[in-house]
Write a protein that holds these residues in place. Structure first.
Motif: not given
Length: 400
Positions: A319-322, A325, A352, A357, A362, A374, A376
């Motif tokens: 996924m792409v960060g927040d 998320a 991510s 993120l 997280a 998780i 990064d």
């Protein structure tokens, strides 16, 4: 000024071994994406390769369809040719043809990219949000001679074609837009059916670690820029693949020992037009795993993403960060409130990259998905992965 930046850096199981002399392979191999994929297909023809609601492909089927797309390119004259350098600036001149890929996520995207490699051509990732000016720029800047595109983009393709005399080979993938075939284009599936896969197979002996891979940036710092890698450098430097034995040569035995059929099922949720997503997909394929593709690729649909992870027992999700998320967490919570939680027991990693993120999100993922690590990832198109950090599973399960 040219915007390319040079990086430093068919049928199925019964015919795969007949088309490819698997038993006769030596222990030393070229680290070339098409060569590695062909080797894997011969080793595990019945294993899952691409999984989507619309189409599921085994490795043997993927091998055949990518051969056919390569055959369609070669049949259209997109051969490796030093004369292709004529009239191009030296920083982008190359004997390899470029093939624009202007598609939403789907099996066709990875077929086109990997099929281009089999033809010793180079797939060019194109942002489907571009307007006419940017689209024309990327196709001209990359010197693309072929284009694979979804029907929903047909009006824009028709609009810009007169400005791109080099772009003469067109493959159109139907969708629910209802747009008719662009004049001069071929329907993608018909092209595959009519193609001769043997012409791609005949190129196997010439595949090289010096064949090219290219990734275009999104143009957030000006017009889009293409980063060219040698495939060997890309696999090792960007994807972190290590197939070298004690002699320093790329070893087929190391490849076989690293394969993870049935154990690696990656779900890259961002568009494949972004490097992070198709790097994740290529990494999974080069490990002999499967790539899962959501049913609704046109937008971020959190419920569709979790359904896809559940349906195909995804073991990792990118996924792409927040930005991703937040919606994914909200959907997990809604499912719990409905009393219908998603069955995600196979999921072991959430990766991510591309955006921050937050620690809050997280930790929320760790609380809702107790067995998930998780991860990064920090990197760039020019340098590959620069840093990786991880948060272990809350359950204490081993971070496999």
């Amino acid at each position: 000024m040219c915007a390319i930046v040079v990086g430093f850096l068919r049928s199925c199981q019964s015919t795969v071994s007949e088309r490819f002399d698997f038993e006769g392979l030596s222990g030393i191999m070229e680290l070339n994406i098409a060569h590695v994929l062909r080797t894997i297909a011969a080793q595990q023809p019945e294993s899952d390769c691409l999984c989507s609601e619309r189409r599921q492909l085994s490795w043997a089927e993927f091998d055949d369809r990518t051969d056919r797309f390569a055959g369609a390119l070669l049949g259209a004259g997109l051969l490796v040719d030093e004369r292709r350098r004529n009239g191009l600036p030296p920083e982008i001149s190359s004997p390899f043809a470029r093939v624009g890929i202007y598609l939403h996520n789907g099996t066709e995207y990875l077929e086109a990219m990997m099929g281009a490699f089999k033809a010793r051509a180079v797939g060019i990732n194109i942002n489907y949000r571009y307007l006419a000016e940017e689209l024309t720029f990327v196709l001209a800047d990359s010197a693309s001679e072929a284009l694979v595109f979804h029907s929903r983009f047909a009006p824009l393709v028709s609009q810009i074609l007169p400005q791109l005399p080099r772009l003469t080979v067109l493959f159109q993938v139907p969708d629910d837009s209802g747009h008719e075939l662009v004049p001069g284009a071929r329907w993608y599936e018909e092209a595959l059916v009519e193609a001769d896969p043997s012409v791609a197979i005949a190129l196997d002996s010439s595949l090289s670690g010096s064949d090219h891979y290219c990734c275009y940036t999104g143009g957030t710092t000006g017009m889009p820029k293409g980063v060219i890698w040698r495939q060997e450098d890309f696999c090792e430097g960007a994807l972190g693949i290590n197939l070298r034995d004690e002699t320093g040569q790329h070893s087929q035995d190391r490849l076989f020992n690293s394969l993870k059929p049935g154990r690696l099922r990656a779900l890259p949720t961002p568009p494949f037009m972004h490097g992070a997503a198709h790097w994740n997909a290529i990494s999974a394929l080069l490990a002999g795993g499967a790539v899962c593709i959501q049913a609704v690729p046109e937008r971020l649909d959190a419920a569709d993403i979790w359904r896809t992870a559940e349906q195909f027992s995804a073991t990792s999700l990118l996924m792409v960060g927040d930005a991703f998320a937040g919606p994914l967490l909200a959907e997990l919570r809604r499912a719990l409130e409905r009393g219908e939680p998603y069955e995600l027991g196979a999921l072991r990693h959430i990766l991510s990259g591309g955006a921050t993120l937050s620690a809050v999100n997280a930790e929320a993922l760790r609380q809702l998905l107790a067995d998930v690590t998780i991860v990064d990832v920090l990197g760039s198109s020019e340098s590959g992965r620069a840093a990786v950090s991880s948060r272990p599973p809350r359950s204490g399960a081993p971070a496999t």
